[in-house]
Design a protein around this motif. Structure first.
Motif, short mmCIF file in Angstrom:
data_model
loop_
_atom_site.label_atom_id
_atom_site.label_comp_id
_atom_site.label_asym_id
_atom_site.label_seq_id
_atom_site.Cartn_x
_atom_site.Cartn_y
_atom_site.Cartn_z
N UNK A 1 0.86 -1.18 0.00
CA UNK A 1 0.00 0.00 0.00
C UNK A 1 0.89 1.23 0.00
N UNK A 2 0.55 2.19 -0.86
CA UNK A 2 1.29 3.45 -0.94
C UNK A 2 0.34 4.59 -0.61
N UNK A 3 0.77 5.48 0.30
CA UNK A 3 -0.08 6.58 0.74
C UNK A 3 0.66 7.91 0.63
N UNK A 4 -0.11 8.98 0.72
CA UNK A 4 0.47 10.32 0.82
C UNK A 4 0.52 10.65 2.31
N UNK A 5 1.73 10.89 2.82
CA UNK A 5 1.90 11.24 4.22
C UNK A 5 2.07 10.04 5.12
N UNK A 6 2.57 10.32 6.33
CA UNK A 6 2.86 9.27 7.28
C UNK A 6 1.64 8.71 8.02
N UNK A 7 0.71 9.55 8.51
CA UNK A 7 -0.40 9.00 9.30
C UNK A 7 -1.20 7.90 8.57
N UNK A 8 -1.53 8.07 7.28
CA UNK A 8 -2.29 6.99 6.64
C UNK A 8 -1.50 5.69 6.46
N UNK A 9 -0.18 5.77 6.25
CA UNK A 9 0.59 4.53 6.11
C UNK A 9 0.73 3.83 7.45
N UNK A 10 0.81 4.60 8.52
CA UNK A 10 0.86 4.00 9.85
C UNK A 10 -0.46 3.30 10.16
N UNK A 11 -1.57 3.95 9.85
CA UNK A 11 -2.88 3.33 10.07
C UNK A 11 -3.04 2.09 9.21
N UNK A 12 -2.57 2.16 7.97
CA UNK A 12 -2.66 1.01 7.07
C UNK A 12 -1.83 -0.16 7.58
N UNK A 13 -0.60 0.10 8.01
CA UNK A 13 0.26 -0.96 8.52
C UNK A 13 -0.35 -1.61 9.76
N UNK A 14 -0.88 -0.81 10.64
CA UNK A 14 -1.51 -1.32 11.85
C UNK A 14 -2.70 -2.22 11.51
N UNK A 15 -3.55 -1.74 10.61
CA UNK A 15 -4.73 -2.52 10.22
C UNK A 15 -4.34 -3.80 9.49
N UNK A 16 -3.29 -3.75 8.69
CA UNK A 16 -2.88 -4.92 7.93
C UNK A 16 -2.44 -6.06 8.84
N UNK A 17 -1.59 -5.75 9.81
CA UNK A 17 -1.08 -6.83 10.67
C UNK A 17 -2.13 -7.33 11.65
N UNK A 18 -3.16 -6.53 11.89
CA UNK A 18 -4.24 -6.97 12.77
C UNK A 18 -5.32 -7.74 12.01
N UNK A 19 -5.47 -7.49 10.71
CA UNK A 19 -6.55 -8.10 9.94
C UNK A 19 -6.22 -9.47 9.38
N UNK A 20 -4.95 -9.74 9.16
CA UNK A 20 -4.60 -11.01 8.56
C UNK A 20 -3.33 -11.59 9.15
N UNK A 21 -3.12 -12.85 8.91
CA UNK A 21 -1.91 -13.54 9.38
C UNK A 21 -0.77 -13.21 8.42
N UNK A 22 -0.25 -12.00 8.55
CA UNK A 22 0.80 -11.50 7.66
C UNK A 22 1.97 -10.97 8.47
N UNK A 23 3.10 -10.83 7.81
CA UNK A 23 4.30 -10.26 8.42
C UNK A 23 4.66 -8.99 7.66
N UNK A 24 4.85 -7.90 8.39
CA UNK A 24 5.29 -6.66 7.78
C UNK A 24 6.76 -6.81 7.43
#
Length: 104
Positions: free
Chosen positions: A8-31
């Motif tokens: 996922x690519x975002x403009x700015x830091x807050x949305x990428x932080x929110x995206x990373x947090x949601x990604x690791x919580x939503x699925x069995x994935x490794x950042x």
């Protein structure tokens, strides 16, 4: 066994932080990667089984877009990246993430 990669690519830091947090919580994935793209755009990459990466990217896009002022520039999933792609892009499992690697 090859694992999918989701980015996922975002403009700015807050949305990428929110995206990373949601990604690791939503699925069995490794950042596996986080970094600055260009023009104040950030990207985050996760690895895991295709179904888990798909679920994680969907949640990450939603979280990034719901962040105040959040703009998701792009997102994509590569179901089975070949080894030569892994050798040139920073999407492989490193020693830093190995302790956090999620395996089913």
């Amino acid at each position: 066994m090859p694992q999918a990669v989701g980015v996922i690519q975002t403009v700015g830091f807050p949305p990428v932080l929110a995206a990373a947090d949601a990604m690791v919580k939503a699925g069995a994935v490794t950042l596996v990667y986080y970094g600055l793209a260009e023009r104040a755009e950030f990207l985050v990459a996760v690895r895991g089984h295709v179904s888990e990466v798909t679920r994680a990217v969907e949640a990450g896009v939603k979280a990034g877009e719901e962040t105040p002022g959040g703009i998701v520039v792009s997102h994509y999933i590569v179901p089975n990246p070949p080894e030569n792609v892994e050798s040139v892009l920073p999407i492989h499992f490193t020693e830093e993430v190995e302790d956090f690697r999620f395996s089913l």
